[in-house]
Design a protein around this motif. Structure first.
Motif, PDB file in Angstrom:
ATOM      1  N   GLY A 102       2.883   7.111   2.516  1.00 34.52           N
ATOM      2  CA  GLY A 102       3.603   7.068   1.096  1.00 34.52           C
ATOM      3  C   GLY A 102       3.329   8.345   0.071  1.00 34.52           C
ATOM      4  N   CYS A 103       2.404   8.893   0.598  1.00 33.71           N
ATOM      5  CA  CYS A 103       2.122  10.093  -0.170  1.00 33.71           C
ATOM      6  C   CYS A 103       2.991  11.127   0.040  1.00 33.71           C
ATOM      7  CB  CYS A 103       0.560  10.437  -0.005  1.00 33.71           C
ATOM      8  SG  CYS A 103      -0.946   9.529  -0.630  1.00 33.71           S
TER       9      CYS A 103
ATOM     10  N   ILE B 175       2.516   6.493  -7.196  1.00 32.14           N
ATOM     11  CA  ILE B 175       1.593   7.566  -7.869  1.00 32.14           C
ATOM     12  C   ILE B 175       1.959   9.018  -7.668  1.00 32.14           C
ATOM     13  CG2 ILE B 175      -0.863   8.499  -7.944  1.00 32.14           C
ATOM     14  CD1 ILE B 175      -1.647   5.407  -7.229  1.00 32.14           C
ATOM     15  N   VAL B 176       2.290   9.452  -6.449  1.00 37.36           N
ATOM     16  CA  VAL B 176       2.621  10.607  -6.004  1.00 37.36           C
ATOM     17  C   VAL B 176       3.722  11.189  -6.279  1.00 37.36           C
ATOM     18  CG1 VAL B 176       2.601  12.471  -4.208  1.00 37.36           C
ATOM     19  CG2 VAL B 176       1.088  10.624  -3.816  1.00 37.36           C
TER      20      VAL B 176
ATOM     21  N   SER C  39       0.264   3.587   6.236  1.00 35.40           N
ATOM     22  CA  SER C  39       1.264   3.431   5.046  1.00 35.40           C
ATOM     23  C   SER C  39       0.847   4.445   3.950  1.00 35.40           C
ATOM     24  CB  SER C  39       0.925   1.761   4.685  1.00 35.40           C
ATOM     25  OG  SER C  39       1.459   1.137   5.712  1.00 35.40           O
ATOM     26  N   ILE C  40      -0.485   4.570   3.783  1.00 45.43           N
ATOM     27  CA  ILE C  40      -1.012   5.269   2.519  1.00 45.43           C
ATOM     28  C   ILE C  40      -0.685   6.738   2.707  1.00 45.43           C
ATOM     29  CG2 ILE C  40      -2.908   6.033   1.197  1.00 45.43           C
ATOM     30  CD1 ILE C  40      -4.310   3.398   1.794  1.00 45.43           C
ATOM     31  N   ILE C  41      -0.925   7.379   3.778  1.00 45.57           N
ATOM     32  CA  ILE C  41      -0.620   8.750   4.227  1.00 45.57           C
ATOM     33  C   ILE C  41       0.916   9.017   4.120  1.00 45.57           C
ATOM     34  CG2 ILE C  41      -0.740  10.368   6.012  1.00 45.57           C
ATOM     35  CD1 ILE C  41      -3.221   9.230   7.172  1.00 45.57           C
TER      36      ILE C  41
ATOM     37  N   PRO D  16       0.890  -1.176  -0.146  1.00 42.98           N
ATOM     38  CA  PRO D  16      -0.013  -0.035   0.017  1.00 42.98           C
ATOM     39  C   PRO D  16       0.931   1.315   0.006  1.00 42.98           C
ATOM     40  CG  PRO D  16      -0.744  -1.533   1.580  1.00 42.98           C
ATOM     41  CD  PRO D  16       0.421  -2.116   1.077  1.00 42.98           C
ATOM     42  N   MET D  17       1.895   1.279   0.819  1.00 45.66           N
ATOM     43  CA  MET D  17       2.856   2.292   0.527  1.00 45.66           C
ATOM     44  C   MET D  17       3.466   2.517  -0.382  1.00 45.66           C
ATOM     45  SD  MET D  17       6.202   3.192   3.286  1.00 45.66           S
ATOM     46  CE  MET D  17       5.199   3.636   4.721  1.00 45.66           C
TER      47      MET D  17
ATOM     48  N   THR E 250      10.054   3.420  -6.760  1.00 42.70           N
ATOM     49  CA  THR E 250       9.764   4.669  -6.587  1.00 42.70           C
ATOM     50  C   THR E 250      11.014   5.341  -7.557  1.00 42.70           C
ATOM     51  OG1 THR E 250       9.255   4.501  -4.520  1.00 42.70           O
ATOM     52  CG2 THR E 250       9.818   6.800  -5.130  1.00 42.70           C
TER      53      THR E 250
ATOM     54  N   LEU F  50       2.350   1.665  -3.463  1.00 41.74           N
ATOM     55  CA  LEU F  50       1.449   2.277  -4.612  1.00 41.74           C
ATOM     56  C   LEU F  50       1.156   3.737  -4.302  1.00 41.74           C
ATOM     57  CD1 LEU F  50      -1.119  -0.375  -4.660  1.00 41.74           C
ATOM     58  CD2 LEU F  50       0.566  -0.333  -6.326  1.00 41.74           C
ATOM     59  N   SER F  51       1.251   4.160  -3.182  1.00 40.86           N
ATOM     60  CA  SER F  51       0.748   5.633  -2.733  1.00 40.86           C
ATOM     61  C   SER F  51       2.183   6.452  -3.350  1.00 40.86           C
ATOM     62  CB  SER F  51       0.300   5.835  -1.591  1.00 40.86           C
ATOM     63  OG  SER F  51       1.306   5.424  -0.342  1.00 40.86           O
TER      64      SER F  51
END
Length: 259
Positions: free
Chosen positions: A146-147, A86-87, A142-144, A79-80, A190, A82-83
């Motif tokens: 990761g962004c 994208i960002v 993880s998502i926050i 999840p991290m 990344t 992927l975010s």
């Protein structure tokens, strides 16, 4: 003589980047970018792209080394990752519209602060303690995280690995070796995304310099990751802290020479 200088600068940049990647999961662009812009007059945006592409194989070989030691968490890192991916593209696009500069001094001071954190307050989390964090909490963080990391990596071209290590150990409760191994695993993807974005937007860089940086960074990352994977947690904390602080001081000095 010019070729000798090019090789020497690329070797020094690759050594610093590889050691930072293998020991601390740092982005190679944190070292390669400032070195190339200062000593070889490579345009900043192009230098960042070279740094990111140098990071791909270096992070991949480091991740493989940590995986062999059982220090890589692929499933929970997705999840991290992927975010971040994208960002990173968004950050790279935004960076292309700004005036050239190798790397913000603010990022270097942040790296010194985080380095001191690992020196003065080592991460002593065990793998058993890692498992106590709930799946939902880990997913949200993880998502926050990761962004935030992705934007830093794409925008500045560096600092993503440093912040990732900080997020993994501080907010997600990762054990130190697992955090570094997971960090370089994510950074391989990344860095590839960031490099492709930079080359698509700014064009291909100098091929010779790119190849030299990739090879030297890969070599030193392999050596550093092998040593780090064999070290105990306390030693790795100290090495990570020292690597971050020394790298930041060197980059600040390089930027001072440039400007």
């Amino acid at each position: 003589m010019e070729l000798f200088i090019v090789i020497l600068v690329c070797f020094m940049a690759g050594a610093g980047a590889g050691i930072g990647t293998g020991f601390a999961g740092m982005s190679a662009a944190a070292v390669v970018g400032p070195m190339l812009t200062t000593f070889l007059d490579i345009p900043a945006y192009e230098a960042v792209g070279i740094g990111l592409i140098s990071d791909v194989l270096a992070s991949a070989i480091s991740a493989y080394t940590y995986k062999k030691g059982g220090n890589l968490d692929v499933k929970n890192s997705l999840p991290m990752m992927l975010s971040v991916l994208i960002v990173t593209v968004i950050g790279s696009l935004v960076a292309s519209f700004l005036p050239e500069k190798a790397m913000s001094s603010t990022m270097q001071f942040a790296m010194i602060f985080i380095g001191l954190r690992f020196l003065l307050k080592p991460v002593t989390t065990t793998k058993e303690q890692m498992a106590e964090i709930s799946r939902k909490e880990r997913l949200i963080k993880s998502i926050i995280g990761g962004c935030f990391i992705g934007f830093i990596c794409g925008f500045v071209g560096a600092g993503g690995g440093m912040m990732m290590l900080f997020v993994l150990t501080t907010f997600l409760g990762y054990q130190m070796h697992m955090a570094v191994g997971t960090s370089v695993f994510i950074m391989a993807f990344t860095a590839l995304t960031g490099a492709i974005s930079h080359f698509a937007i700014g064009g291909m860089p100098d091929i010779l310099i790119m190849i030299l940086c990739v090879v030297f960074t890969l070599l030193w990352a392999r050596i550093a990751a092998y040593i780090a994977n064999k070290s105990d947690a306390k030693t790795l904390n100290r090495v990570v802290g020292i690597v971050m602080i020394v790298t930041s001081v060197v980059i600040l000095t390089v930027n001072y020479i440039k400007f």
